[in-house]
Design a protein around this motif. Structure first.
Motif, PDB file in Angstrom:
ATOM      1  N   LEU A 202       0.831  -1.209   0.000  1.00 59.85           N
ATOM      2  CA  LEU A 202       0.000   0.000   0.000  1.00 59.85           C
ATOM      3  C   LEU A 202       0.865   1.259   0.000  1.00 59.85           C
ATOM      4  O   LEU A 202       0.563   2.231  -0.702  1.00 59.85           O
ATOM      5  CB  LEU A 202      -0.938  -0.002   1.208  1.00 59.85           C
ATOM      6  CG  LEU A 202      -2.020  -1.089   1.212  1.00 59.85           C
ATOM      7  CD1 LEU A 202      -2.830  -1.029   2.514  1.00 59.85           C
ATOM      8  CD2 LEU A 202      -2.946  -0.944   0.016  1.00 59.85           C
ATOM      9  N   TYR A 203       1.949   1.243   0.772  1.00 61.22           N
ATOM     10  CA  TYR A 203       2.830   2.414   0.829  1.00 61.22           C
ATOM     11  C   TYR A 203       3.439   2.711  -0.533  1.00 61.22           C
ATOM     12  O   TYR A 203       3.439   3.866  -0.987  1.00 61.22           O
ATOM     13  CB  TYR A 203       3.945   2.198   1.858  1.00 61.22           C
ATOM     14  CG  TYR A 203       4.979   3.297   1.816  1.00 61.22           C
ATOM     15  CD1 TYR A 203       4.821   4.460   2.569  1.00 61.22           C
ATOM     16  CD2 TYR A 203       6.104   3.202   0.989  1.00 61.22           C
ATOM     17  CE1 TYR A 203       5.760   5.486   2.502  1.00 61.22           C
ATOM     18  CE2 TYR A 203       7.039   4.220   0.910  1.00 61.22           C
ATOM     19  CZ  TYR A 203       6.861   5.363   1.672  1.00 61.22           C
ATOM     20  OH  TYR A 203       7.771   6.382   1.591  1.00 61.22           O
ATOM     21  N   VAL A 204       3.982   1.688  -1.185  1.00 66.24           N
ATOM     22  CA  VAL A 204       4.610   1.886  -2.496  1.00 66.24           C
ATOM     23  C   VAL A 204       3.581   2.391  -3.507  1.00 66.24           C
ATOM     24  O   VAL A 204       3.885   3.251  -4.346  1.00 66.24           O
ATOM     25  CB  VAL A 204       5.266   0.578  -2.985  1.00 66.24           C
ATOM     26  CG1 VAL A 204       5.740   0.718  -4.424  1.00 66.24           C
ATOM     27  CG2 VAL A 204       6.436   0.196  -2.080  1.00 66.24           C
ATOM     28  N   SER A 205       2.356   1.888  -3.420  1.00 63.84           N
ATOM     29  CA  SER A 205       1.297   2.339  -4.329  1.00 63.84           C
ATOM     30  C   SER A 205       0.983   3.814  -4.098  1.00 63.84           C
ATOM     31  O   SER A 205       0.845   4.594  -5.055  1.00 63.84           O
ATOM     32  CB  SER A 205       0.039   1.491  -4.125  1.00 63.84           C
ATOM     33  OG  SER A 205       0.288   0.130  -4.405  1.00 63.84           O
ATOM     34  N   ILE A 206       0.871   4.201  -2.845  1.00 62.68           N
ATOM     35  CA  ILE A 206       0.597   5.606  -2.505  1.00 62.68           C
ATOM     36  C   ILE A 206       1.751   6.495  -2.970  1.00 62.68           C
ATOM     37  O   ILE A 206       1.540   7.584  -3.534  1.00 62.68           O
ATOM     38  CB  ILE A 206       0.368   5.756  -0.986  1.00 62.68           C
ATOM     39  CG1 ILE A 206      -0.951   5.087  -0.586  1.00 62.68           C
ATOM     40  CG2 ILE A 206       0.359   7.225  -0.566  1.00 62.68           C
ATOM     41  CD1 ILE A 206      -1.159   4.989   0.907  1.00 62.68           C
ATOM     42  N   TYR A 207       2.975   6.049  -2.744  1.00 61.60           N
ATOM     43  CA  TYR A 207       4.165   6.803  -3.164  1.00 61.60           C
ATOM     44  C   TYR A 207       4.153   7.022  -4.676  1.00 61.60           C
ATOM     45  O   TYR A 207       4.386   8.141  -5.161  1.00 61.60           O
ATOM     46  CB  TYR A 207       5.415   6.041  -2.734  1.00 61.60           C
ATOM     47  CG  TYR A 207       6.717   6.694  -3.125  1.00 61.60           C
ATOM     48  CD1 TYR A 207       7.394   7.515  -2.231  1.00 61.60           C
ATOM     49  CD2 TYR A 207       7.284   6.481  -4.383  1.00 61.60           C
ATOM     50  CE1 TYR A 207       8.601   8.116  -2.578  1.00 61.60           C
ATOM     51  CE2 TYR A 207       8.484   7.078  -4.738  1.00 61.60           C
ATOM     52  CZ  TYR A 207       9.133   7.891  -3.833  1.00 61.60           C
ATOM     53  OH  TYR A 207      10.327   8.487  -4.193  1.00 61.60           O
ATOM     54  N   ASN A 208       3.879   5.953  -5.418  1.00 58.30           N
ATOM     55  CA  ASN A 208       3.877   6.056  -6.881  1.00 58.30           C
ATOM     56  C   ASN A 208       2.769   6.984  -7.388  1.00 58.30           C
ATOM     57  O   ASN A 208       2.976   7.734  -8.357  1.00 58.30           O
ATOM     58  CB  ASN A 208       3.709   4.663  -7.504  1.00 58.30           C
ATOM     59  CG  ASN A 208       4.977   3.839  -7.422  1.00 58.30           C
ATOM     60  OD1 ASN A 208       6.077   4.382  -7.342  1.00 58.30           O
ATOM     61  ND2 ASN A 208       4.829   2.530  -7.425  1.00 58.30           N
ATOM     62  N   ILE A 209       1.604   6.928  -6.767  1.00 63.54           N
ATOM     63  CA  ILE A 209       0.508   7.819  -7.166  1.00 63.54           C
ATOM     64  C   ILE A 209       0.888   9.272  -6.908  1.00 63.54           C
ATOM     65  O   ILE A 209       0.676  10.144  -7.760  1.00 63.54           O
ATOM     66  CB  ILE A 209      -0.789   7.454  -6.407  1.00 63.54           C
ATOM     67  CG1 ILE A 209      -1.328   6.097  -6.895  1.00 63.54           C
ATOM     68  CG2 ILE A 209      -1.859   8.541  -6.610  1.00 63.54           C
ATOM     69  CD1 ILE A 209      -2.500   5.591  -6.087  1.00 63.54           C
ATOM     70  N   PHE A 210       1.471   9.534  -5.744  1.00 65.21           N
ATOM     71  CA  PHE A 210       1.854  10.898  -5.386  1.00 65.21           C
ATOM     72  C   PHE A 210       2.901  11.457  -6.346  1.00 65.21           C
ATOM     73  O   PHE A 210       2.752  12.577  -6.867  1.00 65.21           O
ATOM     74  CB  PHE A 210       2.379  10.925  -3.950  1.00 65.21           C
ATOM     75  CG  PHE A 210       2.816  12.286  -3.475  1.00 65.21           C
ATOM     76  CD1 PHE A 210       1.909  13.337  -3.433  1.00 65.21           C
ATOM     77  CD2 PHE A 210       4.122  12.512  -3.083  1.00 65.21           C
ATOM     78  CE1 PHE A 210       2.311  14.599  -2.995  1.00 65.21           C
ATOM     79  CE2 PHE A 210       4.527  13.759  -2.643  1.00 65.21           C
ATOM     80  CZ  PHE A 210       3.617  14.807  -2.599  1.00 65.21           C
ATOM     81  N   VAL A 211       3.943  10.684  -6.612  1.00 62.76           N
ATOM     82  CA  VAL A 211       5.011  11.139  -7.513  1.00 62.76           C
ATOM     83  C   VAL A 211       4.480  11.320  -8.935  1.00 62.76           C
ATOM     84  O   VAL A 211       4.832  12.286  -9.633  1.00 62.76           O
ATOM     85  CB  VAL A 211       6.193  10.144  -7.501  1.00 62.76           C
ATOM     86  CG1 VAL A 211       7.207  10.494  -8.577  1.00 62.76           C
ATOM     87  CG2 VAL A 211       6.864  10.132  -6.130  1.00 62.76           C
TER      88      VAL A 211
END
Length: 224
Positions: A202-211
């Protein structure tokens, strides 16, 4: 017969309790890692640390991700998660520093990307938690999408085409959205019992969406 019914009911009750525990621990750890990542990003930006190159970022990310998977079933798993998310926060700091240096417009871009990321995550999570829909059918498309992203990413390293970069950002958002749907579904349907691994996904997904949102907003702002 009554004993079988009682045993079945007990098993279902225990399964629900286990699911709720994994879900609760996942969201709690996710909140802590996001806060820690934000802190390391702030330190990185305020200290003016240089943006790590692609090699350092990839080696650091995949090395720490491997460590998380190796230690996920032990107490070291928590330390590995914070090491990974802290490192990702550090890589994000120089990007945020560069954007915020633009002025009020840069701050607006960051806040818009942050708000958009939160909206996407909560909307997707709420959908799965409310409908209880099994999203495992996305597995094949996610595998295909992963290889498409890798191919386009490598191609853009050589071509360096702005439109291809925008397309990649859009595809990363779609891919990450699918990962959030699948991971949340896996938790509530019992397919994921390790909250450390669930948190990282979930963290990596959120990070990728934000970037990705930052890239898109910067491109349309004319300051890319």
């Amino acid at each position: 017969m009554n004993n079988q019914v009682h045993a079945s009911t007990t098993q279902r009750g225990e399964s629900v309790l286990q699911t709720n525990k994994v879900l609760r621990n996942t969201y709690m750890l996710l909140g802590l890692t996001l806060a820690f990542s934000a802190f390391t990003a702030f330190l990185s930006a305020s200290m003016g640390l240089p943006r790590p190159g692609l090699i350092i970022t990839l080696v650091g990310f995949y090395g720490l991700l491997f460590l998380v998977h190796k230690t996920a079933n032990s107490s070291m798993g928590l330390l590995s998660v914070f090491a990974l998310t802290g490192f990702m926060g550090y890589t994000l700091g120089p990007i945020l520093g560069m954007i915020s240096a633009i002025g009020p417009q840069g701050v607006e871009i960051i806040m818009t990307a942050l708000g958009g990321t939160a909206l996407i995550f909560f909307a997707l999570s709420a959908y799965v938690l409310t409908t209880k829909k099994d999203m495992s059918f996305l597995g094949g498309m996610m595998v295909a999408g992963f290889f498409v992203l890798i191919a386009l990413f490598v191609a853009n390293l050589f071509l360096n085409m702005p439109m291809l970069g925008l397309a990649l950002s859009g595809l990363f958002i779609l891919f990450s959205a699918g990962a959030i749907l699948m991971q949340t579904s896996a938790i509530i349907h019992g397919g994921e019992r390790n909250y450390v691994l669930a948190t990282v996904t979930l963290y990596v997904s959120i990070y990728n969406i934000f970037v990705s949102l930052l890239n898109i907003l910067m491109a349309f702002s004319g300051d890319d």
